[in-house]
Design a protein around this motif. Structure first.
Motif, PDB file in Angstrom:
ATOM      1  N   ILE A  88       0.561   7.444  -7.370  1.00 51.70           N
ATOM      2  CA  ILE A  88       1.289   8.702  -7.400  1.00 51.70           C
ATOM      3  C   ILE A  88       2.615   8.541  -6.663  1.00 51.70           C
ATOM      4  CG2 ILE A  88      -0.679  10.272  -7.629  1.00 51.70           C
ATOM      5  CD1 ILE A  88      -0.567  10.662  -4.540  1.00 51.70           C
ATOM      6  N   SER A  89       3.562   9.413  -7.006  1.00 54.85           N
ATOM      7  CA  SER A  89       4.805   9.560  -6.239  1.00 54.85           C
ATOM      8  C   SER A  89       4.779  10.918  -5.567  1.00 54.85           C
ATOM      9  CB  SER A  89       6.031   9.471  -7.160  1.00 54.85           C
ATOM     10  OG  SER A  89       6.249   8.163  -7.617  1.00 54.85           O
ATOM     11  N   PHE A 131       0.829  -1.201   0.000  1.00 52.12           N
ATOM     12  CA  PHE A 131       0.000   0.000   0.000  1.00 52.12           C
ATOM     13  C   PHE A 131       0.869   1.258   0.000  1.00 52.12           C
ATOM     14  CE2 PHE A 131       0.461  -1.123   4.499  1.00 52.12           C
ATOM     15  CZ  PHE A 131       0.738   0.091   5.120  1.00 52.12           C
ATOM     16  N   ALA A 132       2.187   1.081   0.190  1.00 48.26           N
ATOM     17  CA  ALA A 132       3.115   2.209   0.096  1.00 48.26           C
ATOM     18  C   ALA A 132       4.507   1.668  -0.205  1.00 48.26           C
ATOM     19  CB  ALA A 132       3.129   3.018   1.384  1.00 48.26           C
ATOM     20  N   LEU A 133       5.269   2.480  -0.903  1.00 48.50           N
ATOM     21  CA  LEU A 133       6.652   2.137  -1.238  1.00 48.50           C
ATOM     22  C   LEU A 133       7.475   3.421  -1.161  1.00 48.50           C
ATOM     23  CD1 LEU A 133       8.975   0.445  -2.527  1.00 48.50           C
ATOM     24  CD2 LEU A 133       7.988   1.016  -4.759  1.00 48.50           C
ATOM     25  N   ILE A 134       8.494   3.429  -0.307  1.00 52.92           N
ATOM     26  CA  ILE A 134       9.395   4.572  -0.223  1.00 52.92           C
ATOM     27  C   ILE A 134      10.677   4.230  -0.957  1.00 52.92           C
ATOM     28  CG2 ILE A 134      10.800   6.014   1.307  1.00 52.92           C
ATOM     29  CD1 ILE A 134       8.577   5.906   3.366  1.00 52.92           C
ATOM     30  N   MET A 135      11.080   5.136  -1.863  1.00 48.55           N
ATOM     31  CA  MET A 135      12.265   4.927  -2.692  1.00 48.55           C
ATOM     32  C   MET A 135      13.160   6.159  -2.613  1.00 48.55           C
ATOM     33  SD  MET A 135      10.461   3.478  -6.175  1.00 48.55           S
ATOM     34  CE  MET A 135       9.366   4.905  -6.290  1.00 48.55           C
ATOM     35  N   TYR A 140       6.437   6.924 -10.207  1.00 50.37           N
ATOM     36  CA  TYR A 140       7.666   6.417 -10.795  1.00 50.37           C
ATOM     37  C   TYR A 140       7.654   4.898 -10.725  1.00 50.37           C
ATOM     38  CZ  TYR A 140      12.657   5.337 -11.264  1.00 50.37           C
ATOM     39  OH  TYR A 140      13.861   4.815 -11.657  1.00 50.37           O
ATOM     40  N   HIS A 141       7.814   4.266 -11.880  1.00 53.06           N
ATOM     41  CA  HIS A 141       7.894   2.801 -11.992  1.00 53.06           C
ATOM     42  C   HIS A 141       6.593   2.080 -11.644  1.00 53.06           C
ATOM     43  CE1 HIS A 141      11.581   1.459 -13.587  1.00 53.06           C
ATOM     44  NE2 HIS A 141      12.360   1.770 -12.585  1.00 53.06           N
ATOM     45  N   MET A 142       5.461   2.783 -11.661  1.00 50.24           N
ATOM     46  CA  MET A 142       4.192   2.121 -11.412  1.00 50.24           C
ATOM     47  C   MET A 142       3.133   2.751 -12.298  1.00 50.24           C
ATOM     48  SD  MET A 142       4.417   1.522  -7.252  1.00 50.24           S
ATOM     49  CE  MET A 142       3.243   0.194  -7.152  1.00 50.24           C
TER      50      MET A 142
END
Length: 227
Positions: free
Chosen positions: A202-203, A149-153, A194-196
């Motif tokens: 959203i990023s 549900f979330a990804l931090i990059m 980004y990358h999705m």
């Protein structure tokens, strides 16, 4: 471009008492440490501002000049690689003695991580941490279905603004309702993911452009959309 010092200390926070015990001295509004390495052939001068920004110099003690080859990518000889490796070991030693580790480079990313833990009892996992480029990519998953549900990059700003800017920033990817995308993309610091999938994710740049409260609401929405 990320410096050697920025890479080593990106996910570290300085502890003043430990810095002073290790040998840092106050200089103006910041702190400075000098250390010799490689049998005294080189001297490292590390400066840390009050806000934790790090800069370093490596000086050839024979000439008293900065050893500029250290930072040249095309300088790949055995000797310069030996100097780089020794300097890197010294920085790692300083980090271990003077810093505490944090999960992410930006303060906002770490604040949101605490919120997610308190609200959903979820901690990030780092599935690509063995790869240097992706080791700071943290995934937040549902306990029940393991969906994100979330990804931090941590990415180059250029991948968002398309302007060639090599500065690194933390971003969080969150799922949205497709009909909300156009409005969200107009907000400062919010981009198509980004990358999705750009229509459903959203990023958001985690540099305090958007408030914690606003991003927390988007995290709540993403959590519900991915249950």
């Amino acid at each position: 471009m990320e410096t050697i010092e920025e890479h080593v200390f990106a996910r570290k926070r300085w502890v003043l008492e430990k810095m002073l015990a290790f040998g840092f001295c106050q200089s103006g509004d910041g702190y400075v440490l000098e250390r010799s390495f490689l049998d005294g052939d080189f001297k490292a001068v590390l400066s840390v501002t009050e806000k934790g920004k790090v800069a370093g110099r490596v000086i050839d003690t024979t000439t008293q000049d900065d050893y500029y080859q250290l930072r040249q990518k095309n300088a790949t000889g055995a000797y310069v690689n030996t100097v780089r490796a020794a300097y890197d070991r010294l920085l790692e030693e300083i980090a271990a003695a003077c810093c505490q580790e944090v999960l992410f480079a930006s303060d906002q990313a770490n604040r949101l991580t605490r919120y997610i833990l308190e609200r959903f009892q979820v901690e990030p996992d780092f599935p690509w941490e063995k790869e240097a480029r992706y080791q700071a990519y943290g995934v937040f998953r549902h306990a029940s279905n393991r969906k994100w549900f979330a990804l931090i990059m941590r990415v180059k700003r250029a991948v968002l603004d398309k302007d060639g800017n090599p500065a690194l920033v933390d971003v969080i990817n969150l799922k949205i309702q497709p009909e909300h995308g156009d409005a969200l993309h107009q907000l400062p610091g919010v981009y198509p993911a980004y990358h999705m999938n750009h229509k459903t994710w959203i990023s958001v740049v985690l540099d305090d452009t958007q408030t914690d409260e606003a991003i927390m609401q988007w995290i709540e929405d993403s959590y519900q959309l991915t249950k």
